[in-house]
Scaffold this motif. Sequence first.
Motif, short mmCIF file in Angstrom:
data_model
loop_
_atom_site.label_atom_id
_atom_site.label_comp_id
_atom_site.label_asym_id
_atom_site.label_seq_id
_atom_site.Cartn_x
_atom_site.Cartn_y
_atom_site.Cartn_z
N SER A 275 -15.56 -9.99 -13.77
CA SER A 275 -16.16 -9.50 -12.52
C SER A 275 -15.90 -8.00 -12.32
CB SER A 275 -15.54 -10.24 -11.34
OG SER A 275 -14.14 -9.99 -11.32
N GLY A 276 -15.00 -7.43 -13.11
CA GLY A 276 -14.61 -6.02 -12.93
C GLY A 276 -13.77 -5.81 -11.67
N LEU A 277 -13.23 -6.91 -11.12
CA LEU A 277 -12.51 -6.76 -9.84
C LEU A 277 -10.99 -6.71 -9.99
CD1 LEU A 277 -14.56 -9.12 -7.48
CD2 LEU A 277 -14.76 -6.66 -7.84
N VAL A 278 -10.49 -6.92 -11.21
CA VAL A 278 -9.02 -6.88 -11.35
C VAL A 278 -8.54 -5.47 -11.01
CG1 VAL A 278 -7.09 -7.05 -12.98
CG2 VAL A 278 -8.95 -8.73 -13.06
N GLY A 279 -7.61 -5.40 -10.10
CA GLY A 279 -7.04 -4.10 -9.68
C GLY A 279 -7.70 -3.53 -8.43
N ARG A 280 -8.90 -4.01 -8.10
CA ARG A 280 -9.60 -3.44 -6.93
C ARG A 280 -9.12 -4.09 -5.64
NH1 ARG A 280 -13.75 0.00 -8.18
NH2 ARG A 280 -14.63 -0.20 -10.26
N PHE A 281 -9.55 -3.51 -4.52
CA PHE A 281 -9.24 -4.03 -3.17
C PHE A 281 -7.74 -4.04 -2.89
CE2 PHE A 281 -13.25 -6.16 -4.41
CZ PHE A 281 -14.07 -5.60 -3.44
N PHE A 282 -7.02 -3.06 -3.44
CA PHE A 282 -5.59 -2.99 -3.14
C PHE A 282 -5.41 -2.73 -1.64
CE2 PHE A 282 -1.83 -0.48 -2.20
CZ PHE A 282 -0.86 -1.36 -2.62
N MET A 283 -4.57 -3.52 -1.02
CA MET A 283 -4.27 -3.35 0.42
C MET A 283 -2.76 -3.42 0.63
SD MET A 283 -6.88 -6.26 1.82
CE MET A 283 -6.55 -7.36 0.46
N ASP A 284 -2.32 -2.71 1.63
CA ASP A 284 -0.95 -2.85 2.14
C ASP A 284 -1.10 -3.07 3.64
OD1 ASP A 284 1.85 -2.34 2.80
OD2 ASP A 284 2.02 -1.38 0.85
N HIS A 285 -0.02 -3.02 4.36
CA HIS A 285 -0.10 -2.97 5.83
C HIS A 285 0.44 -1.60 6.25
CE1 HIS A 285 -0.04 -7.57 5.78
NE2 HIS A 285 -1.14 -7.24 6.42
N PRO A 286 -0.45 -0.57 6.28
CA PRO A 286 0.04 0.75 6.65
C PRO A 286 0.72 0.69 8.02
CG PRO A 286 -2.32 0.78 6.18
CD PRO A 286 -1.88 -0.63 6.09
N ARG A 287 1.83 1.41 8.09
CA ARG A 287 2.65 1.33 9.31
C ARG A 287 2.83 2.75 9.84
NH1 ARG A 287 8.06 -1.69 8.06
NH2 ARG A 287 8.29 0.09 6.70
N ALA A 288 2.73 2.91 11.16
CA ALA A 288 2.91 4.26 11.72
C ALA A 288 3.51 4.17 13.11
CB ALA A 288 1.56 4.97 11.80
N VAL A 289 4.39 5.12 13.40
CA VAL A 289 4.89 5.28 14.77
C VAL A 289 3.90 6.22 15.44
CG1 VAL A 289 6.82 6.13 16.16
CG2 VAL A 289 7.25 5.01 13.96
N TRP A 290 3.22 5.73 16.45
CA TRP A 290 2.09 6.51 17.00
C TRP A 290 1.88 6.15 18.47
CZ3 TRP A 290 -3.61 5.96 17.46
CH2 TRP A 290 -4.28 7.19 17.34
N GLY A 291 2.25 7.05 19.34
CA GLY A 291 2.10 6.84 20.79
C GLY A 291 3.41 6.37 21.41
N ARG A 292 3.46 6.52 22.73
CA ARG A 292 4.68 6.13 23.47
C ARG A 292 4.28 5.43 24.75
NH1 ARG A 292 6.52 10.19 20.60
NH2 ARG A 292 8.77 10.28 20.31
N VAL A 293 5.15 4.59 25.28
CA VAL A 293 4.91 4.09 26.64
C VAL A 293 6.14 4.36 27.49
CG1 VAL A 293 3.29 2.25 26.04
CG2 VAL A 293 5.71 1.74 26.13
#
Length: 536
Positions: free
Chosen positions: A254-272
């Motif tokens: 399928s040519g898909l091996v290695g594609r669609f790499f995902m992580d859960h990007p994490r960021a400290v962004w904003g305050r309350v």
Amino acid sequence: MKPVDVAELDPAAELAAEAVVVGAGAAGITIALELARLGREVLLIEGGRTAPDPEIQALHELDCVGYPMRPNYLPRLRQFGGTCNLWAGRAMRLAPEDLAARPAVPEGAWPIAWDELEALYPEAERILGLPGPGAFAAETWLGRASPAERALLASGRLVPTVSLWAVRPRRFARDFADELRRSPRIRILTGGQAIGLREAAEGRRVEAVRLRTLEGRDLEARGRAVVLACGGLENARLLLLSTDRRPEGLGNGSGLVGRFFMDHPRAVWGRVELAPGALLRVLRGRPVPGGKVQLGLAVAPAIRAERGLLHHYLTLESEQSSYAREQYDVAVQVAKRLLRRGHVGARLDLRGALASRTPDLLYLLTPKEILPHWAYRLLWSVREGLPRRPRPQRYVLVHFCEQPLDPSSRVTLSDRRDALGVPMLRLDWRIQPEVVRGMEALANLLGEELERTGLGRLAPGRDEPRFTDASHHMGTTRMGTDPRRSVVDPWGRVHEVANLWLAGSSTFPSGGHANPTLTIVALALRQARRIASFSL
Ligand SMILES: Cc1cc2nc3c(=O)[nH]c(=O)nc-3n(C[C@H](O)[C@H](O)[C@H](O)COP(=O)(O)OP(=O)(O)OC[C@H]3O[C@@H](n4cnc5c(N)ncnc54)[C@H](O)[C@@H]3O)c2cc1C
């Protein structure tokens, strides 16, 4: 049986079993134990050794060309027990809608019914030693929420997410050592680096796993079933390296091996800033019998579907003072020294120089880790019971983000080679604009709810968010029913190869909102039962 290192292996020893499982992390150990319980003979092959080994760890180095990964950080561990030797232990269940095709991830449907996954979770939770039944139901904890927290969730526009931790994060190598040793059906080989798979002449079957040692010795292991459980990056690498009969790599029609790499990007962004007297009880991590719980906040599923938003969540964490950076650096130095001297390192099962190279592990050095659980709970309830002057409480927003499906976010083979002479992985991680759009939507909704309830106000993140990876490597060998759009079938078997199975988060067809390890363990149990159901 006791692990045998490849250096001590009898040269005449035959490396063969009904099932060869490569990779002894959370996935591989779960599969090996389950297959053995079901009466199957297993050869569990691990590249790492039982202690950290810098030369072997270096085999995991990556050529990063996309969004940068954290410097001086180990996002995975090549050691017996895998990356769970250092994971933080946050466990989350996927939500039912995470398994569905959604406007934000139209091709992201899982070929598994929610009911089936839900039925596997309690077993996986026991394996990870998590707090007992019902602990993943938000209602269990909402009974303990403060009036402010209830008001924030009252409109139903924001919904809670549940994260749980065991008293101590599960360390697979240590905690299952006895069971592995006692099993007469499991043989363990350490220090054996898989460098590819040899396909049978008639095709559609793997005949052997090719192994190489750092000293340059080549071996082969044969199994009627072969399971790759080498983590979300290495599974793809091994397929791409297996080019004997197919230049594109094994299982890569399928040519898909290695594609669609995902992580859960994490960021400290904003305050309350919460109004005086508006307390947080369950939105901050708190100890409970058998572990710890923390609720987070997500946009309600109906709003996400209507607006095409990804499934992000955020947690509220204490705001660091303006001295934070300096204090952090000092603390890192102290922690490094402690880790080197082995005090804390031994306690956390992290020994030697490798651990001292990872300052971000500092977040493991919390009262939760250092104190016995009863003392931590006592400390917490004393702190919570102390009279406090009502004053505004400030928190930062920590965002945990899902990613859309992006074929250009991918791993390929690099031109550079590792110490085994094998091409390294080239990682081109992309973070798409939809990720930031989802963060804005979630933060704005929180701001609106704070204003509506009079509980406080939100200061949105000013600059572009600065992401770190979460070491959740997903999507590179995605599962599905259609061989043109996926690499493995719904059980993790490679479409094109009858006896080759892939385990772990490389098979996730979309990332969902949850940290992956609980689901990895649940799917590993399911896969082992499937493999055992065939006559091997
Ligand atoms: C600091 C940190 C914190 C984390 N915190 C969390 C968290 O809180 N919650 C969560 O859900 N997840 C967390 N994770 C991610 C979690 O650790 C992984 O999801 C999990 O360990 C993956 O398990 P696995 O068995 O699929 O892969 P791994 O644990 O990586 O195991 C793969 C095994 O295969 C071996 N191997 C690899 N290549 C080869 C080869 N070619 N030949 C032979 N053996 C090989 C490796 O040595 C390893 O033992 C964290 C990760 C890190 C780094």
